[in-house]
Design an enzyme around this catalytic site. Structure first.
Site, PDB file in Angstrom:
ATOM      1  N   LYS A  44       0.835  -1.218   0.000  1.00  0.00           N
ATOM      2  CA  LYS A  44       0.000   0.000   0.000  1.00  0.00           C
ATOM      3  C   LYS A  44       0.863   1.258   0.000  1.00  0.00           C
ATOM      4  O   LYS A  44       0.371   2.380   0.036  1.00  0.00           O
ATOM      5  CB  LYS A  44      -0.924   0.037   1.215  1.00  0.00           C
ATOM      6  N   LYS A  46       2.792   2.117   2.452  1.00  0.00           N
ATOM      7  CA  LYS A  46       2.779   2.670   3.806  1.00  0.00           C
ATOM      8  C   LYS A  46       3.866   2.010   4.639  1.00  0.00           C
ATOM      9  O   LYS A  46       4.150   0.820   4.473  1.00  0.00           O
ATOM     10  CB  LYS A  46       1.431   2.363   4.495  1.00  0.00           C
TER      11      LYS A  46
HETATM   12  N1  C2G Z   1     -10.449   6.791   9.803  1.00  0.00           N
HETATM   13  C1  C2G Z   1     -11.458   7.652  10.204  1.00  0.00           C
HETATM   14  N2  C2G Z   1     -11.149   8.910  10.575  1.00  0.00           N
HETATM   15  C2  C2G Z   1      -9.863   9.333  10.575  1.00  0.00           C
HETATM   16  C3  C2G Z   1      -8.833   8.461  10.185  1.00  0.00           C
HETATM   17  C4  C2G Z   1      -9.146   7.171   9.803  1.00  0.00           C
HETATM   18  O1  C2G Z   1     -12.648   7.281  10.214  1.00  0.00           O
HETATM   19  N3  C2G Z   1      -9.603  10.626  10.953  1.00  0.00           N
HETATM   20  C5  C2G Z   1     -10.821   5.422   9.393  1.00  0.00           C
HETATM   21  C6  C2G Z   1     -10.424   5.122   7.957  1.00  0.00           C
HETATM   22  O2  C2G Z   1     -11.405   5.625   7.046  1.00  0.00           O
HETATM   23  C7  C2G Z   1     -10.376   3.598   7.959  1.00  0.00           C
HETATM   24  C8  C2G Z   1      -9.926   3.273   9.413  1.00  0.00           C
HETATM   25  O3  C2G Z   1     -10.125   4.479  10.177  1.00  0.00           O
HETATM   26  O4  C2G Z   1     -11.690   3.067   7.763  1.00  0.00           O
HETATM   27  C9  C2G Z   1      -8.468   2.859   9.488  1.00  0.00           C
HETATM   28  O5  C2G Z   1      -7.690   3.893   8.904  1.00  0.00           O
HETATM   29  P1  C2G Z   1      -6.251   3.488   8.285  1.00  0.00           P
HETATM   30  O6  C2G Z   1      -5.501   2.736   9.305  1.00  0.00           O
HETATM   31  O7  C2G Z   1      -5.668   4.724   7.674  1.00  0.00           O
HETATM   32  O8  C2G Z   1      -6.716   2.467   7.168  1.00  0.00           O
HETATM   33  P2  C2G Z   1      -6.224   2.403   5.645  1.00  0.00           P
HETATM   34  O9  C2G Z   1      -4.780   2.616   5.568  1.00  0.00           O
HETATM   35  O10 C2G Z   1      -7.144   3.285   4.893  1.00  0.00           O
HETATM   36  O11 C2G Z   1      -6.432   0.854   5.339  1.00  0.00           O
HETATM   37  O12 C2G Z   1      -7.981  -2.693   2.644  1.00  0.00           O
HETATM   38  C10 C2G Z   1      -8.270  -1.438   3.170  1.00  0.00           C
HETATM   39  C11 C2G Z   1      -7.095  -0.838   3.890  1.00  0.00           C
HETATM   40  O13 C2G Z   1      -6.446  -1.763   4.736  1.00  0.00           O
HETATM   41  C12 C2G Z   1      -7.565   0.366   4.701  1.00  0.00           C
END
Ligand code: C2G
Length: 143
Positions: A44, A46
């Site tokens: 990803k 990351k």
């Molecule tokens: N999130 C949120 N509000 C934020 C930050 C994050 O609601 N201020 C939510 C994101 O939308 C996501 C969850 O928290 O649903 C986890 O965020 P991340 O760890 O950044 O997830 P991501 O990297 O988007 O991974 O297959 C899908 C991926 O694994 C999602």
């Protein structure tokens, strides 16, 4: 029993993550979190500050979370829905309309919740100067 599933990296756990998990659990009785492995994060683009094991332990300590499983690839979601008898997949709104999730509506309910404004892992890293530090560590030769 209504079973809910969500996906994420959940690095530098913050209030936006907690609110997402809280609202996801409120949609059912049992919440499964598919946590991105360090290897999948690399796919990803990351780099998590905390390892998969640390991020897993932190999630398991949250009252809303019932089970944490590894997210190893984009393609595992249909199997996850079937294997864990999932009724609803929940994600933050930044994923709404994504081809990484939209097809799931043929297999389960798909819910996108509003993201919590003003907080993100990258914002925390930037504001604490962690981004440079983490990048610096990554660039050290031989480690
Ligand atoms: N999130 C949120 N509000 C934020 C930050 C994050 O609601 N201020 C939510 C994101 O939308 C996501 C969850 O928290 O649903 C986890 O965020 P991340 O760890 O950044 O997830 P991501 O990297 O988007 O991974 O297959 C899908 C991926 O694994 C999602």
């Amino acid at each position: 029993m209504k079973r809910v599933l969500t996906y994420g990296t959940f690095d530098l756990l913050h209030y936006g993550h907690i609110r997402l998990l809280q609202r996801a659990k409120a949609l059912g009785d049992y919440l499964v979190v598919a946590l991105s492995t360090d290897e999948f994060n690399a796919q990803k683009g990351k780099v998590a500050y905390h390892s998969y094991e640390t991020r897993k332990k932190m999630l398991e300590a949250i009252r809303y979370v019932d089970l944490v499983i590894p997210e190893k690839c984009w393609e595992q979601k249909i199997d996850d829905v079937k294997d864990y008898h999932i009724d609803t997949v929940v994600m933050g709104g930044d994923w709404a309309g994504s081809d990484k999730f939209d097809y799931l509506k043929d297999y389960c309910e798909l819910v996108f919740l509003e993201r919590t404004p003003g907080i993100s892992t990258s914002k925390i890293k930037d504001e604490l100067g962690l981004k440079e530090a983490v990048d610096g560590i990554e660039q050290l030769p031989g480690e």
